[in-house]
Design a protein around this motif. Structure first.
Motif, PDB file in Angstrom:
ATOM      1  N   ASP A 181       0.828  -1.204   0.000  1.00  0.00           N
ATOM      2  CA  ASP A 181       0.000   0.000   0.000  1.00  0.00           C
ATOM      3  C   ASP A 181       0.866   1.259   0.000  1.00  0.00           C
ATOM      4  OD1 ASP A 181      -2.661   1.348   0.295  1.00  0.00           O
ATOM      5  OD2 ASP A 181      -1.764   2.003   2.177  1.00  0.00           O
ATOM      6  N   LEU A 182       1.899   1.284   0.834  1.00  0.00           N
ATOM      7  CA  LEU A 182       2.800   2.437   0.865  1.00  0.00           C
ATOM      8  C   LEU A 182       3.500   2.628  -0.484  1.00  0.00           C
ATOM      9  CD1 LEU A 182       4.478   1.987   4.379  1.00  0.00           C
ATOM     10  CD2 LEU A 182       2.784   3.720   3.740  1.00  0.00           C
ATOM     11  N   LEU A 183       3.895   1.510  -1.097  1.00  0.00           N
ATOM     12  CA  LEU A 183       4.548   1.586  -2.400  1.00  0.00           C
ATOM     13  C   LEU A 183       3.614   2.162  -3.459  1.00  0.00           C
ATOM     14  CD1 LEU A 183       6.687  -1.636  -2.980  1.00  0.00           C
ATOM     15  CD2 LEU A 183       7.416   0.732  -3.252  1.00  0.00           C
ATOM     16  N   ILE A 184       2.382   1.657  -3.474  1.00  0.00           N
ATOM     17  CA  ILE A 184       1.412   2.116  -4.471  1.00  0.00           C
ATOM     18  C   ILE A 184       1.181   3.613  -4.327  1.00  0.00           C
ATOM     19  CG2 ILE A 184      -1.022   1.965  -5.162  1.00  0.00           C
ATOM     20  CD1 ILE A 184      -0.845  -1.042  -4.333  1.00  0.00           C
ATOM     21  N   ARG A 185       1.030   4.071  -3.095  1.00  0.00           N
ATOM     22  CA  ARG A 185       0.746   5.492  -2.870  1.00  0.00           C
ATOM     23  C   ARG A 185       1.970   6.372  -3.106  1.00  0.00           C
ATOM     24  NH1 ARG A 185      -2.550   6.300   2.577  1.00  0.00           N
ATOM     25  NH2 ARG A 185      -1.443   4.486   3.380  1.00  0.00           N
ATOM     26  N   THR A 186       3.150   5.782  -3.013  1.00  0.00           N
ATOM     27  CA  THR A 186       4.376   6.537  -3.243  1.00  0.00           C
ATOM     28  C   THR A 186       4.739   6.613  -4.721  1.00  0.00           C
ATOM     29  OG1 THR A 186       5.261   5.934  -1.061  1.00  0.00           O
ATOM     30  CG2 THR A 186       6.849   6.662  -2.714  1.00  0.00           C
ATOM     31  N   LEU A 187       4.588   5.504  -5.427  1.00  0.00           N
ATOM     32  CA  LEU A 187       5.090   5.410  -6.793  1.00  0.00           C
ATOM     33  C   LEU A 187       4.044   5.641  -7.873  1.00  0.00           C
ATOM     34  CD1 LEU A 187       7.358   2.229  -6.467  1.00  0.00           C
ATOM     35  CD2 LEU A 187       8.042   4.629  -6.262  1.00  0.00           C
ATOM     36  N   LEU A 188       2.768   5.438  -7.550  1.00  0.00           N
ATOM     37  CA  LEU A 188       1.737   5.431  -8.587  1.00  0.00           C
ATOM     38  C   LEU A 188       0.672   6.484  -8.334  1.00  0.00           C
ATOM     39  CD1 LEU A 188       1.297   1.538  -8.747  1.00  0.00           C
ATOM     40  CD2 LEU A 188       2.659   2.967 -10.293  1.00  0.00           C
ATOM     41  N   LYS A 189      -0.042   6.815  -9.378  1.00  0.00           N
ATOM     42  CA  LYS A 189      -1.190   7.721  -9.272  1.00  0.00           C
ATOM     43  C   LYS A 189      -2.311   7.176 -10.148  1.00  0.00           C
ATOM     44  CE  LYS A 189       0.390  10.876 -12.938  1.00  0.00           C
ATOM     45  NZ  LYS A 189       1.537  10.052 -13.350  1.00  0.00           N
ATOM     46  N   ALA A 190      -3.510   7.682  -9.944  1.00  0.00           N
ATOM     47  CA  ALA A 190      -4.665   7.239 -10.721  1.00  0.00           C
ATOM     48  C   ALA A 190      -4.379   7.393 -12.212  1.00  0.00           C
ATOM     49  CB  ALA A 190      -5.903   8.035 -10.331  1.00  0.00           C
ATOM     50  N   GLY A 191      -4.692   6.336 -12.961  1.00  0.00           N
ATOM     51  CA  GLY A 191      -4.450   6.353 -14.399  1.00  0.00           C
ATOM     52  C   GLY A 191      -3.169   5.660 -14.820  1.00  0.00           C
ATOM     53  N   ASP A 192      -2.250   5.450 -13.874  1.00  0.00           N
ATOM     54  CA  ASP A 192      -1.021   4.720 -14.204  1.00  0.00           C
ATOM     55  C   ASP A 192      -1.346   3.256 -14.512  1.00  0.00           C
ATOM     56  OD1 ASP A 192       0.614   6.889 -13.953  1.00  0.00           O
ATOM     57  OD2 ASP A 192       1.262   6.435 -11.906  1.00  0.00           O
ATOM     58  N   THR A 193      -0.440   2.595 -15.214  1.00  0.00           N
ATOM     59  CA  THR A 193      -0.618   1.199 -15.605  1.00  0.00           C
ATOM     60  C   THR A 193       0.464   0.330 -14.984  1.00  0.00           C
ATOM     61  OG1 THR A 193      -1.589   1.857 -17.725  1.00  0.00           O
ATOM     62  CG2 THR A 193      -0.766  -0.385 -17.566  1.00  0.00           C
ATOM     63  N   VAL A 194       0.049  -0.837 -14.506  1.00  0.00           N
ATOM     64  CA  VAL A 194       1.001  -1.810 -13.970  1.00  0.00           C
ATOM     65  C   VAL A 194       0.659  -3.188 -14.524  1.00  0.00           C
ATOM     66  CG1 VAL A 194       1.296  -0.516 -11.819  1.00  0.00           C
ATOM     67  CG2 VAL A 194      -0.372  -2.385 -11.920  1.00  0.00           C
ATOM     68  N   VAL A 195       1.608  -4.103 -14.407  1.00  0.00           N
ATOM     69  CA  VAL A 195       1.397  -5.490 -14.819  1.00  0.00           C
ATOM     70  C   VAL A 195       1.293  -6.357 -13.565  1.00  0.00           C
ATOM     71  CG1 VAL A 195       2.322  -7.455 -16.096  1.00  0.00           C
ATOM     72  CG2 VAL A 195       2.699  -5.131 -16.945  1.00  0.00           C
ATOM     73  N   VAL A 196       0.277  -7.221 -13.555  1.00  0.00           N
ATOM     74  CA  VAL A 196       0.095  -8.159 -12.447  1.00  0.00           C
ATOM     75  C   VAL A 196      -0.023  -9.571 -13.009  1.00  0.00           C
ATOM     76  CG1 VAL A 196      -1.014  -6.489 -10.923  1.00  0.00           C
ATOM     77  CG2 VAL A 196      -2.425  -7.881 -12.459  1.00  0.00           C
ATOM     78  N   GLU A 197       0.344 -10.537 -12.195  1.00  0.00           N
ATOM     79  CA  GLU A 197       0.205 -11.934 -12.594  1.00  0.00           C
ATOM     80  C   GLU A 197      -1.221 -12.404 -12.362  1.00  0.00           C
ATOM     81  OE1 GLU A 197       4.169 -14.255 -11.669  1.00  0.00           O
ATOM     82  OE2 GLU A 197       3.481 -13.212  -9.879  1.00  0.00           O
ATOM     83  N   ALA A 324      17.406   4.100  -1.474  1.00  0.00           N
ATOM     84  CA  ALA A 324      17.300   5.024  -0.346  1.00  0.00           C
ATOM     85  C   ALA A 324      16.294   6.130  -0.634  1.00  0.00           C
ATOM     86  CB  ALA A 324      18.677   5.621  -0.035  1.00  0.00           C
ATOM     87  N   ALA A 325      16.207   6.565  -1.886  1.00  0.00           N
ATOM     88  CA  ALA A 325      15.267   7.644  -2.232  1.00  0.00           C
ATOM     89  C   ALA A 325      13.824   7.195  -2.054  1.00  0.00           C
ATOM     90  CB  ALA A 325      15.510   8.089  -3.680  1.00  0.00           C
ATOM     91  N   ILE A 326      13.506   5.983  -2.513  1.00  0.00           N
ATOM     92  CA  ILE A 326      12.138   5.459  -2.360  1.00  0.00           C
ATOM     93  C   ILE A 326      11.820   5.226  -0.899  1.00  0.00           C
ATOM     94  CG2 ILE A 326      10.674   3.460  -2.826  1.00  0.00           C
ATOM     95  CD1 ILE A 326      11.947   3.254  -5.581  1.00  0.00           C
ATOM     96  N   VAL A 327      12.766   4.642  -0.162  1.00  0.00           N
ATOM     97  CA  VAL A 327      12.540   4.368   1.266  1.00  0.00           C
ATOM     98  C   VAL A 327      12.303   5.665   2.030  1.00  0.00           C
ATOM     99  CG1 VAL A 327      13.694   3.588   3.377  1.00  0.00           C
ATOM    100  CG2 VAL A 327      13.703   2.143   1.332  1.00  0.00           C
ATOM    101  N   THR A 328      13.017   6.712   1.699  1.00  0.00           N
ATOM    102  CA  THR A 328      12.818   8.002   2.373  1.00  0.00           C
ATOM    103  C   THR A 328      11.402   8.523   2.156  1.00  0.00           C
ATOM    104  OG1 THR A 328      15.161   8.588   2.160  1.00  0.00           O
ATOM    105  CG2 THR A 328      13.611  10.391   2.502  1.00  0.00           C
ATOM    106  N   GLN A 329      10.902   8.438   0.931  1.00  0.00           N
ATOM    107  CA  GLN A 329       9.540   8.876   0.643  1.00  0.00           C
ATOM    108  C   GLN A 329       8.520   8.014   1.386  1.00  0.00           C
ATOM    109  OE1 GLN A 329       8.618   9.801  -3.628  1.00  0.00           O
ATOM    110  NE2 GLN A 329      10.707   9.058  -3.959  1.00  0.00           N
ATOM    111  N   MET A 330       8.750   6.716   1.392  1.00  0.00           N
ATOM    112  CA  MET A 330       7.809   5.812   2.048  1.00  0.00           C
ATOM    113  C   MET A 330       7.813   5.995   3.558  1.00  0.00           C
ATOM    114  SD  MET A 330       8.216   2.312  -0.165  1.00  0.00           S
ATOM    115  CE  MET A 330       7.015   1.482   0.858  1.00  0.00           C
ATOM    116  N   ALA A 331       8.985   6.251   4.134  1.00  0.00           N
ATOM    117  CA  ALA A 331       9.062   6.468   5.579  1.00  0.00           C
ATOM    118  C   ALA A 331       8.269   7.708   5.983  1.00  0.00           C
ATOM    119  CB  ALA A 331      10.522   6.609   6.010  1.00  0.00           C
ATOM    120  N   ALA A 332       8.334   8.747   5.150  1.00  0.00           N
ATOM    121  CA  ALA A 332       7.552   9.957   5.440  1.00  0.00           C
ATOM    122  C   ALA A 332       6.059   9.659   5.390  1.00  0.00           C
ATOM    123  CB  ALA A 332       7.913  11.052   4.445  1.00  0.00           C
TER     124      ALA A 332
END
Length: 470
Positions: A181-197, A324-332
């Protein structure tokens, strides 16, 4: 009362007694207050020791199924006015069902270990140690990245697994779902596309959809994602991420092969997307394996794991490794939305890692699961069920009966008190599938064995059910 005890079965005799009495209560419609035969009589009729019957009845008292009074024997309990519902990760009626069963339905398709397999003594010891030596763990918030002593242990674990990381690249979470959940909210926004199995983890689909993310489906085959299909998708779309479960995939039980892994990393670099690797069942490995995060990946792989499936769901301790950059955003974001994770729970896990208890527990667990996996696969072969692939380990088998009669399967499961996790739950669109996720840790139960037999070729469900009645 004939309990039908099978002394050759892998299921312990005490558990067989519990299952048989539960079936009798369900099928006979015994009302609250109905008295059971005496312990002495039940043991005599079934050639059992009285101590086994006593232990089984005491378990049922603890579960609220029976009550006992001095001199009055054991009686069927009065159901509570308000039953406490239990979370079930996948059930017939839909994802995330809450089950109200006082008679202990068998969760054949669930994603965790049975209570009878848990070892609570070591956790209790760790809790006492934390309470005695680290009072801050009882009262204080944790740090933004997570408890330092735990992150040090995680760094050691990841290094042993050949995952290239650093202390400031590790973040603790409330389990793997929280990390996602933290990753999704940090890296993605509505309308983005991802691949799932597909099939894949239902909760991940729901999380992504809730944030307005578009899902591209790539079939899961024996060696991992179907590479030709993925390459075709990449020609038409620019996904931000690929979410993948490499080891002992949920629900198929398959593991990633080296050739597919290397191709995935090549595509991630050439097509510029990140790979989120979930590894919550990875500690169950007993042979060589392929993790994307353990291969050279130029920062393209984010690793997620937790201790919920192997150690304790109640502790809710997970973690991830990323740049480290992603982890910093997620920690916030983690601090903003929840202040932090549980310092106490993290201290308990850190203690179990540091003193070697967790390592020894997982070794015992692997051995037990491997034995049960072999036994389950043999039963399914004997009853001519189709198995998607023979897993190298873990706890899941993806299988379906040769007789593809869904209504018959559901009716038989309900009569036996078995909760199913059918294939539709593991599809982003909820598409019908005859496949079932089977957790081998539950598959030795008499109710599961009866279901496998009932759905064998040219078998009569009513005949099978009669043979299981007492």
């Amino acid at each position: 009362m004939d309990l039908g005890i099978d002394r050759q079965a892998l299921v312990p005799v005490v558990q067989q007694i519990v299952s048989a009495v539960v079936q009798w209560i369900r099928k006979s419609g015994a009302s609250p207050g109905t008295r059971l035969p005496s312990i002495r009589q039940l043991a005599l009729d079934n050639l059992l020791s009285q101590s086994s019957v006593i232990e089984a009845f005491e378990r049922m008292v603890a579960q609220g199924l029976l009550v006992s009074k001095q001199g009055a024997g054991f009686r069927v309990a009065q159901p509570p006015v308000s039953l406490e519902s239990h979370w079930y990760e996948g059930a017939e009626l839909g994802w995330g069902a809450y089950v109200d069963g006082p008679l202990g339905e068998l969760k054949l398709g669930c994603g965790w270990l049975p209570d009878a397999w848990r070892e609570s003594d070591d956790i209790c010891y760790a809790i006492r140690e934390i309470s005695r030596t680290d009072t801050a763990g009882l009262f204080d918030y944790s740090t933004p990245l997570g408890l330092p002593v735990l992150r040090e242990q995680l760094f050691k674990r990841l290094t042993q697994m050949k995952v290239d990381t650093h202390l400031d690249c590790i973040l603790t979470t409330h389990g793997a779902s929280h990390a996602q959940d933290l990753l999704i909210r940090t890296l993605l926004k509505a309308g983005d596309t991802v691949v799932v199995e597909t099939p894949g983890y239902a909760n991940l689909y729901r999380q992504l959809e809730r944030h307005g993310v578009k899902l591209l489906e790539v079939p899961r085959v024996v060696g991992g994602p179907d590479i030709p299909v993925l390459e075709t998708l990449l020609q038409s779309h620019r996904p931000k991420c690929l979410f993948i479960n490499c080891l002992y995939h949920n629900p198929t039980g398959t593991s990633l092969c080296r050739m597919v892994a290397e191709r995935l990393l090549q595509l991630a670099c050439s097509e510029d997307f990140l790979i989120v690797e979930e590894d919550v069942y990875g500690d169950l490995q007993h042979a060589s394996c392929t993790r994307l995060s353990a291969l050279p990946h130029e920062g393209r792989v984010i690793y997620i794991s937790s201790f919920s499936k192997t150690l304790s769901s109640a502790l809710r301790v997970g973690y991830l490794s990323a740049s480290a950059a992603i982890v910093t955003q997620m920690a916030a974001l983690k601090t903003l939305t929840g202040i932090g994770t549980s310092r106490f729970a993290e201290a308990v896990v850190a203690t179990l890692l540091a003193n070697g208890t967790y390592r020894k527990w997982v070794q015992r667990l692997r051995k037990r699961l491997n034995t049960q996996m072999a036994a389950t696969l043999q039963v399914l072969e004997d009853e001519e069920w189709e198995v998607f692939a023979v897993p190298a380990g873990g706890m899941f088998v993806w299988a379906r009966p040769v007789v593809g009669d869904r209504s018959r399967l559901q009716a038989c499961a309900r009569q036996l008190g078995v909760l199913l996790s059918p294939g539709a739950l593991f599809s982003p669109k909820g598409e019908h599938s005859d496949w079932l996720r089977i957790n081998v840790a539950y598959a030795a139960d008499q109710r599961a064995l009866a279901l496998f037999r009932a759905m064998g070729p040219a078998r009569s469900t009513s005949t099978i059910l009669k043979t299981t009645k007492m």
